[in-house]
Enzyme design. Structure first.
Site, mmCIF file in Angstrom:
data_model
loop_
_atom_site.group_PDB
_atom_site.id
_atom_site.type_symbol
_atom_site.label_atom_id
_atom_site.label_comp_id
_atom_site.label_asym_id
_atom_site.label_seq_id
_atom_site.Cartn_x
_atom_site.Cartn_y
_atom_site.Cartn_z
ATOM 1 C CB ALA A 39 -8.750 1.489 -5.027
ATOM 2 C CG ASP A 60 -3.176 9.034 0.130
ATOM 3 O OD1 ASP A 60 -3.233 8.072 -0.656
ATOM 4 O OD2 ASP A 60 -3.777 10.118 -0.078
ATOM 5 N NE ARG A 71 -11.258 3.716 -7.276
ATOM 6 C CZ ARG A 71 -11.956 4.852 -7.339
ATOM 7 N NH1 ARG A 71 -13.269 4.832 -7.224
ATOM 8 N NH2 ARG A 71 -11.352 6.000 -7.492
ATOM 9 C CG ASP A 130 -2.756 7.575 -8.435
ATOM 10 O OD1 ASP A 130 -1.588 7.984 -8.270
ATOM 11 O OD2 ASP A 130 -3.744 8.315 -8.314
ATOM 12 C CG PHE A 132 4.516 3.661 -14.153
ATOM 13 C CD1 PHE A 132 5.561 2.766 -14.113
ATOM 14 C CD2 PHE A 132 3.235 3.177 -14.339
ATOM 15 C CE1 PHE A 132 5.356 1.404 -14.256
ATOM 16 C CE2 PHE A 132 3.000 1.821 -14.487
ATOM 17 C CZ PHE A 132 4.073 0.927 -14.452
ATOM 18 C CB THR A 134 4.919 7.654 -6.822
ATOM 19 O OG1 THR A 134 4.362 8.954 -7.034
ATOM 20 C CG2 THR A 134 5.243 7.496 -5.349
ATOM 21 C CB CYS A 171 14.270 -3.721 -10.074
ATOM 22 S SG CYS A 171 14.873 -2.699 -11.436
ATOM 23 C CB CYS A 187 -9.281 5.142 -11.628
ATOM 24 S SG CYS A 187 -8.197 3.889 -10.995
HETATM 25 ZN ZN LIG Z 1 16.427 -3.832 -12.682
#
Ligand SMILES: [Zn+2]
Length: 341
Positions: A39, A60, A71, A130, A132, A134, A171, A187
């Site tokens: 999305a 992807d 979406r 989607d 964390f 990655t 960061c 989702c």
């Molecule tokens: Zn940092």
């Protein structure tokens, strides 16, 4: 396309004072990477492609399904019927509305072993993922190589985005030293409004354009979140790194080293991804082998195999997504039985 046609294409954007002729030239010379083309990623890709960003790499690991169409604005029913990989479908759609830019689709899972090859030449990285896992991987890589990236996420009616300018701003690990509470909502569990995605991606695409044209004075230096249903909006300062951040302070990059990275992962919607090794698979040949065991179908990019109650999607690099289970043992044994151990 002649230069006058090009002038015509971008004329309304060049008229905008923040961009102008010089800014448009910079966009056309820019090379960006979008990681994940669901999305958020497809909305980001559509916006930056129409704006004339010259080279866009789209990475992807997934394929288009009917439930995406609500979406994921770059895809259509034919893509879902063909189970086209999202990166390929996105590149085709973009070519239909802007053939003047270069789109490089990569059907791959971004992992420590391929991140340098996939992201090393990018001037800017956009997050359309989607998960964390990655995102922390991107953050490690970007901080290590002083590459800018933009975190963007949406779930339910909520969206959030952060610009990461290594050496200047916080960061991702400064803000979330571990995955934030509520990241278990996905989702798949909380649903999602396409307008929440659209807003988050629009804000991130605008920040990307500012960075690419060199309008750094307008680049937002906060974590911005909003809820389009409840009409809530919040900003948290992110204009400097957090003291003691392991990533940008101590330059520790555990995600890049692949520490603790599983070979088999849950990827939502009652499915498991197997990506433990690269084994090039000839999809036509595999299709013949699988025929006696169940329904099978393939094209150049993907093979689908139905063995009740499971559905296996196999990619040419040997990666597979097994749908119908969240049990990694079941997924592994199906893979071993039909593809090889
Ligand atoms: Zn940092």
């Amino acid at each position: 396309m002649t230069s006058s046609e090009l002038d015509e294409r971008y004329s309304r954007q060049v008229l905008f004072r923040g961009i102008g002729v010089e800014g448009q030239r910079k966009l056309s010379a820019a090379r960006i990477a979008i990681v994940g083309c669901g999305a958020t990623g497809s909305t980001l890709a559509s916006l930056v492609a129409r704006a004339g960003v010259g080279t866009i790499r789209i990475i992807d690991r997934d394929y288009v399904e009917p439930s995406n169409l609500q979406r994921q604005s770059l895809f259509d029913e034919a893509d879902a019927a063909e189970s086209l990989p999202k990166a390929i479908a996105a590149a085709r759609k973009i070519a239909a509305f802007n053939s003047q830019i270069i789109v490089e689709p990569h059907v791959a899972d971004l992992i420590p072993a391929n991140i340098a090859a996939l992201l090393g030449e990018a001037h800017l990285i956009l997050d359309g993922t989607d998960n964390f896992e990655t995102r922390y991987l991107i953050n490690d890589f970007a901080v290590k190589h002083s590459l800018r990236w933009i975190y963007t996420a949406a779930v339910g009616s909520y969206g959030v985005t952060l610009n990461v300018l290594p050496g200047q701003t916080a960061c991702l690990a400064c803000i979330f030293s571990s995955p934030p509470e509520g990241t278990f909502e996905t989702c798949e569990t909380a649903g999602i409004l396409n307008s929440a995605v659209g807003l988050a991606a629009s804000i991130a695409a605008t920040e990307a354009i500012k960075m690419l044209v060199g309008a750094d004075q307008w680049v937002r230096r906060t974590l911005l979140s909003f809820d389009v249903w409840r009409n809530e909006r919040a900003e948290v300062a992110a204009d400097k790194p957090r003291a003691g951040c392991r990533t940008c302070g101590d330059h520790e990059f555990p995600h890049l080293a692949g520490e603790g990275r599983p070979h088999i992962t849950l990827c939502g919607r009652n499915s498991v991804q197997i990506h433990e090794r690269h084994r090039p698979v000839d999809l036509a040949q595999m299709s013949e082998l699988l025929k006696p065991h169940g329904a099978v179908r393939h094209n150049d990019f993907v093979l689908k195999f139905w063995i009740e109650p499971y559905e296996m999607t196999l990619f040419p690099d040997g990666r597979a997504i097994i749908k119908g289970t969240t049990d990694k043992t079941v997924a592994r044994s199906l893979y071993a039985r039909y593809v090889g151990s």
